[in-house]
Design a protein around this motif. Structure first.
Motif, PDB file in Angstrom:
ATOM      1  N   GLU A 111     -27.729 -56.075   2.150  1.00 34.75           N
ATOM      2  CA  GLU A 111     -27.756 -57.352   2.012  1.00 34.75           C
ATOM      3  C   GLU A 111     -29.320 -57.812   1.427  1.00 34.75           C
ATOM      4  O   GLU A 111     -29.231 -58.860   0.768  1.00 34.75           O
ATOM      5  N   ARG A 112     -30.228 -57.242   2.203  1.00 36.21           N
ATOM      6  CA  ARG A 112     -31.886 -57.592   1.694  1.00 36.21           C
ATOM      7  C   ARG A 112     -31.964 -57.167   0.438  1.00 36.21           C
ATOM      8  O   ARG A 112     -32.691 -57.942  -0.152  1.00 36.21           O
ATOM      9  N   TYR A 113     -31.617 -55.737   0.125  1.00 38.22           N
ATOM     10  CA  TYR A 113     -32.023 -55.407  -1.054  1.00 38.22           C
ATOM     11  C   TYR A 113     -31.173 -55.831  -2.332  1.00 38.22           C
ATOM     12  O   TYR A 113     -31.470 -55.850  -3.663  1.00 38.22           O
ATOM     13  N   THR A 114     -29.996 -56.086  -2.166  1.00 38.41           N
ATOM     14  CA  THR A 114     -28.776 -56.392  -3.144  1.00 38.41           C
ATOM     15  C   THR A 114     -28.655 -57.884  -3.379  1.00 38.41           C
ATOM     16  O   THR A 114     -28.238 -58.340  -4.451  1.00 38.41           O
ATOM     17  N   HIS A 147     -24.772 -29.134   5.305  1.00 40.01           N
ATOM     18  CA  HIS A 147     -25.809 -30.442   5.271  1.00 40.01           C
ATOM     19  C   HIS A 147     -25.210 -31.736   5.073  1.00 40.01           C
ATOM     20  O   HIS A 147     -24.384 -32.009   4.347  1.00 40.01           O
ATOM     21  N   LEU A 148     -25.589 -32.549   6.092  1.00 41.33           N
ATOM     22  CA  LEU A 148     -24.935 -33.892   5.930  1.00 41.33           C
ATOM     23  C   LEU A 148     -26.098 -34.823   5.564  1.00 41.33           C
ATOM     24  O   LEU A 148     -27.132 -35.103   6.162  1.00 41.33           O
ATOM     25  N   VAL A 149     -25.665 -35.664   4.405  1.00 42.61           N
ATOM     26  CA  VAL A 149     -26.808 -36.494   3.716  1.00 42.61           C
ATOM     27  C   VAL A 149     -26.543 -38.027   4.209  1.00 42.61           C
ATOM     28  O   VAL A 149     -25.367 -38.300   3.654  1.00 42.61           O
ATOM     29  N   VAL A 150     -27.483 -38.601   4.866  1.00 37.96           N
ATOM     30  CA  VAL A 150     -27.178 -40.121   4.981  1.00 37.96           C
ATOM     31  C   VAL A 150     -28.489 -40.771   4.769  1.00 37.96           C
ATOM     32  O   VAL A 150     -29.504 -40.188   4.853  1.00 37.96           O
ATOM     33  N   SER A 151     -28.407 -42.245   4.935  1.00 40.18           N
ATOM     34  CA  SER A 151     -29.292 -42.956   4.640  1.00 40.18           C
ATOM     35  C   SER A 151     -30.265 -43.203   5.946  1.00 40.18           C
ATOM     36  O   SER A 151     -31.520 -43.212   5.780  1.00 40.18           O
ATOM     37  N   HIS A 152     -29.890 -43.447   7.004  1.00 41.59           N
ATOM     38  CA  HIS A 152     -30.484 -43.496   8.195  1.00 41.59           C
ATOM     39  C   HIS A 152     -29.885 -42.857   9.281  1.00 41.59           C
ATOM     40  O   HIS A 152     -29.022 -42.074   9.274  1.00 41.59           O
ATOM     41  N   GLU A 153     -30.760 -42.467  10.390  1.00 42.21           N
ATOM     42  CA  GLU A 153     -30.345 -41.696  11.562  1.00 42.21           C
ATOM     43  C   GLU A 153     -29.129 -42.570  12.095  1.00 42.21           C
ATOM     44  O   GLU A 153     -28.342 -41.764  12.811  1.00 42.21           O
ATOM     45  N   LEU A 179     -35.809 -45.724  -3.414  1.00 44.63           N
ATOM     46  CA  LEU A 179     -35.025 -46.088  -2.147  1.00 44.63           C
ATOM     47  C   LEU A 179     -35.337 -47.514  -1.762  1.00 44.63           C
ATOM     48  O   LEU A 179     -36.517 -48.069  -1.964  1.00 44.63           O
ATOM     49  N   PRO A 180     -34.433 -48.098  -1.112  1.00 39.62           N
ATOM     50  CA  PRO A 180     -33.303 -47.450  -0.753  1.00 39.62           C
ATOM     51  C   PRO A 180     -32.322 -47.509  -1.782  1.00 39.62           C
ATOM     52  O   PRO A 180     -32.652 -48.325  -2.982  1.00 39.62           O
ATOM     53  N   ALA A 290     -35.138 -42.842 -15.042  1.00 42.17           N
ATOM     54  CA  ALA A 290     -35.079 -44.015 -15.665  1.00 42.17           C
ATOM     55  C   ALA A 290     -33.698 -44.542 -15.511  1.00 42.17           C
ATOM     56  O   ALA A 290     -33.424 -45.750 -15.991  1.00 42.17           O
ATOM     57  N   SER A 291     -32.594 -43.830 -15.405  1.00 38.13           N
ATOM     58  CA  SER A 291     -31.141 -44.139 -15.296  1.00 38.13           C
ATOM     59  C   SER A 291     -30.869 -44.894 -14.070  1.00 38.13           C
ATOM     60  O   SER A 291     -29.991 -45.434 -13.719  1.00 38.13           O
ATOM     61  N   ILE A 292     -31.896 -44.735 -12.905  1.00 38.82           N
ATOM     62  CA  ILE A 292     -31.541 -45.051 -11.677  1.00 38.82           C
ATOM     63  C   ILE A 292     -31.669 -46.445 -11.479  1.00 38.82           C
ATOM     64  O   ILE A 292     -32.669 -47.122 -11.750  1.00 38.82           O
ATOM     65  N   THR A 293     -30.513 -47.216 -10.930  1.00 39.69           N
ATOM     66  CA  THR A 293     -30.653 -48.721 -10.383  1.00 39.69           C
ATOM     67  C   THR A 293     -30.189 -48.642  -8.873  1.00 39.69           C
ATOM     68  O   THR A 293     -29.553 -47.690  -8.411  1.00 39.69           O
ATOM     69  N   ILE A 294     -30.451 -49.847  -8.336  1.00 41.52           N
ATOM     70  CA  ILE A 294     -30.137 -49.729  -6.863  1.00 41.52           C
ATOM     71  C   ILE A 294     -28.809 -50.132  -6.656  1.00 41.52           C
ATOM     72  O   ILE A 294     -28.201 -49.533  -5.621  1.00 41.52           O
TER      73      ILE A 294
END
Length: 317
Positions: A111-114, A147-153, A179-180, A290-294
């Motif tokens: 909610e903060r970043y979007t 391998h488990l890929v996550v944003s936060h612990e 990031l994020p 260049a293609s990356i967006t939030i």
């Protein structure tokens, strides 16, 4: 008089070995701890593990990843993995990306970043991740590491056994300027940067489950991944537009002109080759970044760029 036991079970050991073992049981290498008290993860104990692995490899004349020899406990999966390694069968890694949309820390960041409320129907956790892990253990004994890929612990489920699963944070693989992130595309295009990743890997979402016994040749044969590919002409929605973008970029990386039809891989666990992903990433890194967006847009690139690249090179069948 010294007695010798020739019965099945116990083995005969030289007296000096028994005496040294008794000494180490009281004080292991001057550490002040008994051999039975020191942790198997301790720095002082690592040389013992390294020497044991070296002796086993020398004795059996094999080349094996040490993680497939040394286990802190044994399960049917452990025994099977060792057999696959010793007999020369292919092993591979699994990479799983996961989001728990109910995590308050993740929700706050979203909610903060979007500047948008969380889309519950898109990020809802259906509680299916544990069944994916059960399926891997029961039906895929040749898997070397998960391998488990996550944003936060805070995203890591409490039931995950970290001795068995390598937890990877977004910050471990994705450049800080991106990031994020709250969509899969930037995550997928950096999976090849995971530490200690096998050359052959399978990428899973948490809605795909191995429900029957599998073998390595279900996914790779003679260094080529196995996956179905379809060809499409029209791109009426955002997802298809991203598929088309990915196909165009894969062809550009190979010096090819865009095609009237674009490729779309099956939505299954996808076989990927680490070195091929690294190769195309370096060739079109600036365009990928260049293609990356939030959040997701129709101009994004997906992990299909890697699969299309491998298919066009003959690395998929």
């Amino acid at each position: 008089m010294k007695k010798y036991n020739f019965n099945a079970g116990p083995s005969m050991l030289p007296r000096e070995v028994i005496e040294n073992t008794a000494k180490q049981c009281l004080d292991f290498n001057g550490s002040g701890l008994s051999l039975m008290e020191i942790s198997h993860r301790a720095k002082d104990f690592q040389p013992v593990v390294d020497e044991a692995v070296a002796l086993i490899k020398e004795l059996l004349d094999i080349i094996v990843n040490p993680s497939s020899i040394c286990y802190h406990k044994f399960t049917p999966h452990s025994f099977a993995t060792m057999c696959y390694n010793f007999h020369g069968y292919d092993t591979m890694d699994i990479v799983i990306t996961y989001v728990n949309g109910l995590d308050p820390i993740w929700q706050k960041d979203y909610e903060r970043y979007t500047n948008q409320p969380v889309l519950e129907k898109r990020f809802r956790d259906w509680g299916t991740l544990r069944y994916l892990f059960r399926g891997i253990e029961a039906n895929m004994p040749f898997i070397r590491k998960v391998h488990l890929v996550v944003s936060h612990e805070s995203q890591v489920p409490k039931w995950i056994n970290r001795d068995e699963v390598h937890v990877v944070l977004h910050s471990d693989i994705i450049p800080a300027e991106h990031l994020p992130t709250f969509k899969s595309n930037p995550i997928e295009m950096h999976l090849h940067r995971i530490a200690d990743l096998d050359e052959e890997l399978l990428y899973f979402n948490d809605d795909i489950f191995p429900v029957m016994p599998c073998s390595p040749t279900d996914f790779f044969v003679e260094g080529r991944g196995i996956i179905g590919m379809s060809r499409h002409l029209f791109a009426p929605d955002m997802f298809k537009k991203i598929c088309r973008n990915s196909d165009v970029m894969a062809r550009r990386a190979l010096g090819m002109k865009p095609s009237l039809f674009f490729l779309r891989p099956q939505h299954v666990c996808t076989p990927m080759i680490k070195s091929e992903c690294e190769e195309i990433y370096e060739r079109v890194k600036d365009d990928l970044h260049a293609s990356i967006t939030i959040t997701r847009t129709s101009k994004n690139i997906s992990q299909y760029v890697f699969l299309n690249y491998m298919f066009l090179k003959g690395k998929l069948q």
